[in-house]
Scaffold this motif. Sequence first.
Motif, mmCIF file in Angstrom:
data_model
loop_
_atom_site.group_PDB
_atom_site.id
_atom_site.type_symbol
_atom_site.label_atom_id
_atom_site.label_comp_id
_atom_site.label_asym_id
_atom_site.label_seq_id
_atom_site.Cartn_x
_atom_site.Cartn_y
_atom_site.Cartn_z
ATOM 1 N N HIS A 74 0.832 -1.203 0.000
ATOM 2 C CA HIS A 74 0.000 0.000 0.000
ATOM 3 C C HIS A 74 0.868 1.256 0.000
ATOM 4 C CE1 HIS A 74 -3.339 2.632 1.022
ATOM 5 N NE2 HIS A 74 -4.159 1.602 0.903
ATOM 6 N N LEU A 105 -3.231 5.269 -4.824
ATOM 7 C CA LEU A 105 -4.248 4.367 -5.376
ATOM 8 C C LEU A 105 -4.965 5.025 -6.549
ATOM 9 C CD1 LEU A 105 -5.806 2.907 -2.101
ATOM 10 C CD2 LEU A 105 -4.027 1.920 -3.550
ATOM 11 N N GLU A 154 -8.185 -3.959 0.378
ATOM 12 C CA GLU A 154 -7.046 -3.503 1.157
ATOM 13 C C GLU A 154 -6.846 -4.451 2.336
ATOM 14 O OE1 GLU A 154 -6.879 1.222 1.002
ATOM 15 O OE2 GLU A 154 -8.906 0.497 1.380
ATOM 16 N N ASN A 214 -4.570 -5.258 6.148
ATOM 17 C CA ASN A 214 -3.808 -4.640 7.232
ATOM 18 C C ASN A 214 -2.650 -5.516 7.695
ATOM 19 O OD1 ASN A 214 -5.115 -6.649 8.631
ATOM 20 N ND2 ASN A 214 -6.418 -5.282 9.840
ATOM 21 N N PRO A 273 -3.197 0.342 6.506
ATOM 22 C CA PRO A 273 -3.219 -0.583 5.370
ATOM 23 C C PRO A 273 -1.795 -0.902 4.937
ATOM 24 C CG PRO A 273 -3.630 1.643 4.587
ATOM 25 C CD PRO A 273 -3.510 1.730 6.095
ATOM 26 N N TYR A 325 -2.695 -3.829 -0.984
ATOM 27 C CA TYR A 325 -3.962 -3.790 -1.705
ATOM 28 C C TYR A 325 -3.881 -4.775 -2.864
ATOM 29 C CZ TYR A 325 -1.754 -0.696 -5.215
ATOM 30 O OH TYR A 325 -0.944 -0.159 -6.186
#
Length: 240
Positions: free
Chosen positions: A129, A178, A197, A199, A227, A230
């Motif tokens: 991310h 993004l 997404e 974690n 995050p 992704y």
Amino acid sequence: MEGFLNGKNSLNDIELRLLGNLSGKSVLHLQCHFGHDSISLSRLGAEVVGIDLSDAAIYQAQQLAKQLHTSTEFICSDVYDLPNHLDRQFDIVFTSYGTIGWLPDLDNWAQVVSRFLKPGGKFVFVEFHPFVWMYDSAFKTIDYSYFNTGPIVETETGTYADKEAKVELKSIGWNHSLGEVIGALMKIDLDLNSFEEFNYSPYPNFNNSVEFEPGKFRIAHLGDKIPMLYALTASKKRDK
């Protein structure tokens, strides 16, 4: 490496779920490094071509493919220059984990993705991310922009594979938001089919990482608050 040579698949659950049944599918693996994931795709029944900029990585990948008697093909090429080295289209284009940060121009990257996808083909992408790249290496302060404001030049010791390695490396990378990623794909008329997404990271490649579940790592003092990954899939429109 021992586990991989004995048949262990190097792919993670996230991408395996998005890739689906690979039996008989053709797959182009962009920025394949030294071939573990490409060979793993072949082991799942796909016809695979992996490409990477590094001639040393491609040589190792080719040796591994021979050793394991897989049909995986490897080509040494800059992503942007691939149309000059390959002339075919694939059912799936795949790339994952630490790839686009080395690329300055995502519009050109997206054009390459589309160029090698068959009409109706699927693009599968899993990436760290952009939020995590805003931090310093200890994840204590915000040092970098979320947006692509130009090249980021860093000099660090060690490597992501061995943080204690007595190596000093200068790197040049770019952070891609993004919006920049999805926008580049939309410009070439790819239909976004899924976006998620996560974690956690499947690798302990960041400083201060702790394994909270088998194969899942987070930054110790940040826990599940940020995050880290992704994933998206997009499909190429069929010819009218």
